[in-house]
Design an enzyme around this catalytic site. Structure first.
Site, PDB file in Angstrom:
ATOM      1  N   SER A 180      20.964 -25.449  14.342  1.00  0.00           N
ATOM      2  CA  SER A 180      22.247 -25.380  13.655  1.00  0.00           C
ATOM      3  C   SER A 180      22.051 -24.659  12.333  1.00  0.00           C
ATOM      4  CB  SER A 180      22.777 -26.799  13.405  1.00  0.00           C
ATOM      5  OG  SER A 180      23.920 -26.758  12.585  1.00  0.00           O
TER       6      SER A 180
ATOM      7  N   SER B 253      27.674 -23.575  11.752  1.00  0.00           N
ATOM      8  CA  SER B 253      28.552 -24.410  10.924  1.00  0.00           C
ATOM      9  C   SER B 253      29.587 -23.500  10.283  1.00  0.00           C
ATOM     10  CB  SER B 253      27.727 -25.115   9.847  1.00  0.00           C
ATOM     11  OG  SER B 253      26.829 -26.019  10.450  1.00  0.00           O
ATOM     12  N   LEU B 254      30.820 -23.581  10.776  1.00  0.00           N
ATOM     13  CA  LEU B 254      31.846 -22.656  10.277  1.00  0.00           C
ATOM     14  C   LEU B 254      32.718 -23.327   9.206  1.00  0.00           C
ATOM     15  CD1 LEU B 254      32.837 -19.769  10.611  1.00  0.00           C
ATOM     16  CD2 LEU B 254      34.325 -20.535  12.468  1.00  0.00           C
ATOM     17  N   HIS B 255      33.395 -24.391   9.576  1.00  0.00           N
ATOM     18  CA  HIS B 255      34.088 -25.276   8.630  1.00  0.00           C
ATOM     19  C   HIS B 255      35.324 -24.714   7.937  1.00  0.00           C
ATOM     20  CE1 HIS B 255      30.570 -27.517   9.471  1.00  0.00           C
ATOM     21  NE2 HIS B 255      29.837 -27.167   8.440  1.00  0.00           N
TER      22      HIS B 255
ATOM     23  N   CYS C 139      18.115 -29.255   0.501  1.00  0.00           N
ATOM     24  CA  CYS C 139      18.646 -27.966   0.940  1.00  0.00           C
ATOM     25  C   CYS C 139      19.176 -27.237  -0.283  1.00  0.00           C
ATOM     26  CB  CYS C 139      19.764 -28.157   1.963  1.00  0.00           C
ATOM     27  SG  CYS C 139      20.380 -26.583   2.615  1.00  0.00           S
TER      28      CYS C 139
ATOM     29  N   ASN D 282      31.944 -37.420   7.379  1.00  0.00           N
ATOM     30  CA  ASN D 282      31.305 -38.711   7.138  1.00  0.00           C
ATOM     31  C   ASN D 282      31.120 -38.878   5.635  1.00  0.00           C
ATOM     32  OD1 ASN D 282      30.847 -39.668   9.867  1.00  0.00           O
ATOM     33  ND2 ASN D 282      29.436 -37.943  10.054  1.00  0.00           N
TER      34      ASN D 282
ATOM     35  N   CYS E 254      26.011 -37.508  10.712  1.00  0.00           N
ATOM     36  CA  CYS E 254      25.920 -36.125  10.223  1.00  0.00           C
ATOM     37  C   CYS E 254      26.294 -36.061   8.753  1.00  0.00           C
ATOM     38  CB  CYS E 254      26.913 -35.222  10.934  1.00  0.00           C
ATOM     39  SG  CYS E 254      26.626 -35.054  12.655  1.00  0.00           S
TER      40      CYS E 254
ATOM     41  N   CYS F  22      26.259 -27.013   0.031  1.00  0.00           N
ATOM     42  CA  CYS F  22      27.603 -27.256   0.564  1.00  0.00           C
ATOM     43  C   CYS F  22      28.102 -28.582  -0.020  1.00  0.00           C
ATOM     44  CB  CYS F  22      27.573 -27.341   2.091  1.00  0.00           C
ATOM     45  SG  CYS F  22      26.817 -25.905   2.871  1.00  0.00           S
TER      46      CYS F  22
ATOM     47  N   CYS G  69      17.463 -35.646  16.030  1.00  0.00           N
ATOM     48  CA  CYS G  69      17.978 -34.773  14.978  1.00  0.00           C
ATOM     49  C   CYS G  69      16.873 -34.610  13.938  1.00  0.00           C
ATOM     50  CB  CYS G  69      19.235 -35.419  14.387  1.00  0.00           C
ATOM     51  SG  CYS G  69      19.980 -34.455  13.075  1.00  0.00           S
TER      52      CYS G  69
ATOM     53  N   GLY H 124      18.254 -29.826   5.557  1.00  0.00           N
ATOM     54  CA  GLY H 124      17.757 -28.468   5.357  1.00  0.00           C
ATOM     55  C   GLY H 124      18.450 -27.414   6.193  1.00  0.00           C
ATOM     56  N   GLU H 125      18.234 -26.156   5.790  1.00  0.00           N
ATOM     57  CA  GLU H 125      18.731 -25.006   6.552  1.00  0.00           C
ATOM     58  C   GLU H 125      17.540 -24.442   7.332  1.00  0.00           C
ATOM     59  OE1 GLU H 125      21.477 -23.238   7.527  1.00  0.00           O
ATOM     60  OE2 GLU H 125      19.890 -22.135   8.538  1.00  0.00           O
TER      61      GLU H 125
ATOM     62  N   CYS I  31      28.149 -32.125   1.897  1.00  0.00           N
ATOM     63  CA  CYS I  31      26.913 -32.534   2.567  1.00  0.00           C
ATOM     64  C   CYS I  31      26.017 -33.270   1.590  1.00  0.00           C
ATOM     65  CB  CYS I  31      26.207 -31.299   3.118  1.00  0.00           C
ATOM     66  SG  CYS I  31      24.534 -31.614   3.708  1.00  0.00           S
TER      67      CYS I  31
ATOM     68  N   GLU J  41      14.559 -37.428   6.584  1.00  0.00           N
ATOM     69  CA  GLU J  41      15.065 -38.328   7.612  1.00  0.00           C
ATOM     70  C   GLU J  41      15.169 -37.649   8.972  1.00  0.00           C
ATOM     71  OE1 GLU J  41      17.476 -41.635   5.114  1.00  0.00           O
ATOM     72  OE2 GLU J  41      18.584 -39.815   5.529  1.00  0.00           O
TER      73      GLU J  41
HETATM   74  N1  SAH Z   1      21.866 -26.687   7.481  1.00  0.00           N
HETATM   75  C1  SAH Z   1      22.306 -26.635   8.816  1.00  0.00           C
HETATM   76  C2  SAH Z   1      21.871 -27.839   9.639  1.00  0.00           C
HETATM   77  C3  SAH Z   1      21.990 -29.208   8.997  1.00  0.00           C
HETATM   78  S1  SAH Z   1      23.564 -29.869   8.766  1.00  0.00           S
HETATM   79  C4  SAH Z   1      23.815 -26.467   8.894  1.00  0.00           C
HETATM   80  O1  SAH Z   1      24.455 -26.570   7.878  1.00  0.00           O
HETATM   81  O2  SAH Z   1      24.298 -26.156   9.986  1.00  0.00           O
HETATM   82  C5  SAH Z   1      24.132 -30.364  10.373  1.00  0.00           C
HETATM   83  C6  SAH Z   1      25.663 -30.425  10.478  1.00  0.00           C
HETATM   84  O3  SAH Z   1      26.218 -31.537   9.738  1.00  0.00           O
HETATM   85  C7  SAH Z   1      26.323 -29.180   9.899  1.00  0.00           C
HETATM   86  O4  SAH Z   1      27.313 -28.690  10.754  1.00  0.00           O
HETATM   87  C8  SAH Z   1      26.920 -29.722   8.625  1.00  0.00           C
HETATM   88  O5  SAH Z   1      27.961 -28.928   8.162  1.00  0.00           O
HETATM   89  C9  SAH Z   1      27.362 -31.096   9.031  1.00  0.00           C
HETATM   90  N2  SAH Z   1      27.676 -31.958   7.894  1.00  0.00           N
HETATM   91  C10 SAH Z   1      27.201 -31.871   6.633  1.00  0.00           C
HETATM   92  N3  SAH Z   1      27.739 -32.829   5.860  1.00  0.00           N
HETATM   93  C11 SAH Z   1      28.572 -33.550   6.643  1.00  0.00           C
HETATM   94  C12 SAH Z   1      29.395 -34.695   6.419  1.00  0.00           C
HETATM   95  N4  SAH Z   1      29.430 -35.307   5.225  1.00  0.00           N
HETATM   96  N5  SAH Z   1      30.122 -35.179   7.445  1.00  0.00           N
HETATM   97  C13 SAH Z   1      30.042 -34.595   8.666  1.00  0.00           C
HETATM   98  N6  SAH Z   1      29.264 -33.528   8.940  1.00  0.00           N
HETATM   99  C14 SAH Z   1      28.532 -33.002   7.936  1.00  0.00           C
HETATM  100 FE1  SF4 Z   2      22.312 -27.318   3.657  1.00  0.00          FE
HETATM  101 FE2  SF4 Z   2      23.515 -27.547   6.058  1.00  0.00          FE
HETATM  102 FE3  SF4 Z   2      23.914 -29.407   4.131  1.00  0.00          FE
HETATM  103 FE4  SF4 Z   2      24.929 -26.939   3.833  1.00  0.00          FE
HETATM  104  S1  SF4 Z   2      25.463 -28.453   5.435  1.00  0.00           S
HETATM  105  S2  SF4 Z   2      23.853 -28.112   2.249  1.00  0.00           S
HETATM  106  S3  SF4 Z   2      23.339 -25.700   4.771  1.00  0.00           S
HETATM  107  S4  SF4 Z   2      22.001 -28.968   5.157  1.00  0.00           S
END
Ligand code: SAH
Ligand code: SF4
Length: 374
Positions: A210, A232-234, A111, A309, A352, A115, A104, A178-179, A118, A91
């Site tokens: 990212s 992406s720290l979180h 991926c 989300n 996201c 995580c 985007c 993806g990463e 995600c 997508e």
């Molecule tokens: N893999 C990379 C880039 C793709 S994700 C990364 O992890 O940075 C892009 C962003 O969306 C990241 O910051 C990710 O943590 C965030 N993200 C993933 N799942 C999400 C969700 N359910 N709600 C909001 N943001 C999310």
């Molecule tokens: Fe992969 Fe980024 Fe999703 Fe983590 S947040 S599973 S690194 S796409």
């Protein structure tokens, strides 16, 4: 087999032409036809000799991934699902704003980093995207958005004209499925095309990568093609971050932040964007906000808070509006420029973390932890 010219950055295209006895400026002309004018038909490249056009038709093609579906959100966001073969789809999302149009872009089919919050991670991993599949997302998006504009459906194409030829897409964020750093060479080649003045001419500040924090590859990106960086720290501590993001067990917070600090020496901006998904009751307390501020003290950074989300069976919940505001206030008081990301396109599942596409998982089945809390 024909060579897909969408996969070649200008130096490689120039070599390809040279190997056939053609001059470098011919490569530049074809490159501009493809990327600036969105042309895939060699016969339409009218300033090339007929003999060259005929040879190109024999030996080359301009082939972007096919669109499986296109959805327009009430807020103007557009989402495409692209066919990337054997049951797989990725997508891409276009987000129009007053002064820019952001695309985007996905870098992998699924991926592998898993995580838990995600939806892409939940689907597992199939393969890396090729250069043509990454650049193709931009190429198709510009073409479709221009077509929509002609039909009177578009949103402010005139917005922020950048590059040699103004295009609907003015900014790219590698934040789709993806990463991106785990598909390093293809992502770097694709971004090189995005930056090339003979193609899209986006500046390094307008292309953001990212990453979940693959520390050695952050350094490698700094050497090869430093674009704007988002991390992406979180979580403010290793224990929680390792639970949310398994990659933290390999590259813990201190190592990733050190790589980010070093990246600043070559980055096109003087800060790193820190992304922080707020998960209700998991990482959204004021104490965690204070810990985050403490952690980021030594890194010039801006914080982008992303309220979670939801997607089916995620096991996580959206934070309340009040807790998002309280978290932000702590960071602002500590001196950080802090933004809360607006949810765009959620009526078409384009927000996201909601990108799911179609992924034929090639990894081992997930180990389901019975009774796991989150
Ligand atoms: N893999 C990379 C880039 C793709 S994700 C990364 O992890 O940075 C892009 C962003 O969306 C990241 O910051 C990710 O943590 C965030 N993200 C993933 N799942 C999400 C969700 N359910 N709600 C909001 N943001 C999310
Ligand atoms: Fe992969 Fe980024 Fe999703 Fe983590 S947040 S599973 S690194 S796409």
């Amino acid at each position: 087999m024909r060579t897909n010219l969408l996969a070649l950055p200008l130096p490689a295209l120039t070599e390809w032409f040279a190997a056939r006895g053609d001059k470098a400026f011919r490569a530049r002309q074809v490159f501009a036809w493809i990327h600036q004018r969105g042309v895939d038909d060699f016969d339409a490249m009218t300033d090339l000799a007929k003999s060259l056009r005929d040879r190109l038709k024999d030996e080359a093609e301009v082939r972007a991934p096919a669109i499986l579906s296109e959805h327009r959100s009430a807020d103007g966001t557009v989402k495409w699902l692209f066919d990337v073969g054997v049951g797989n789809g990725v997508e891409t999302v276009f987000i129009p704003e007053d002064d820019r149009g952001t695309l985007c872009v996905s870098s992998q089919v699924g991926c592998a980093l898993d995580c838990g919050f995600c939806s892409t991670g939940r689907q597992g991993f199939n393969r890396d995207l090729g250069v043509a599949e990454i650049v193709g997302q931009l190429w198709v998006a510009n073409r479709r958005l221009e077509a929509m504009a002609r039909e009177g459906l578009a949103y402010r194409l005139e917005a922020a004209s950048v590059g040699a030829t103004p295009k609907p897409v003015t900014n790219v964020v590698m934040m789709g499925m993806g990463e991106p750093l785990n598909n390093f060479d293809n992502v770097v080649d694709a971004m090189a095309v995005m930056l090339d003045d003979n193609a899209y001419g986006l500046s390094r500040r307008r292309v953001t990568l990212s990453t979940s924090g693959v520390a050695p590859l952050i350094r490698k990106l700094g050497d090869r093609l430093p674009v704007a960086l988002a991390l992406s720290l979180h979580a403010p501590d290793d224990a929680l971050r390792s639970e949310l993001m398994p990659i933290n067990r390999t590259y813990p917070i201190a190592e990733v932040l050190a790589a980010c600090r070093d990246y600043l020496a070559v980055a096109p901006r003087d800060f790193i964007t820190i992304e922080y998904v707020l998960l209700a009751g998991v990482n959204d307390s004021p104490a965690q906000a204070r810990a985050l501020a403490e952690l980021l003290k030594a890194l010039p950074s801006k914080v982008n808070l992303i309220p979670f989300n939801p997607f089916p069976d995620s096991g996580f919940a959206k934070p309340s509006v009040a807790s998002v505001a309280a978290f932000r206030d702590v960071l602002v008081k500590a001196g950080f420029v802090t933004t809360v990301r607006k949810t765009r396109g959620d009526d078409i599942d384009a927000a996201c973390g909601q990108l799911a596409g179609q992924v034929v998982n090639r990894m081992k089945p997930r180990v389901v932890r019975i009774g796991a809390s989150a």
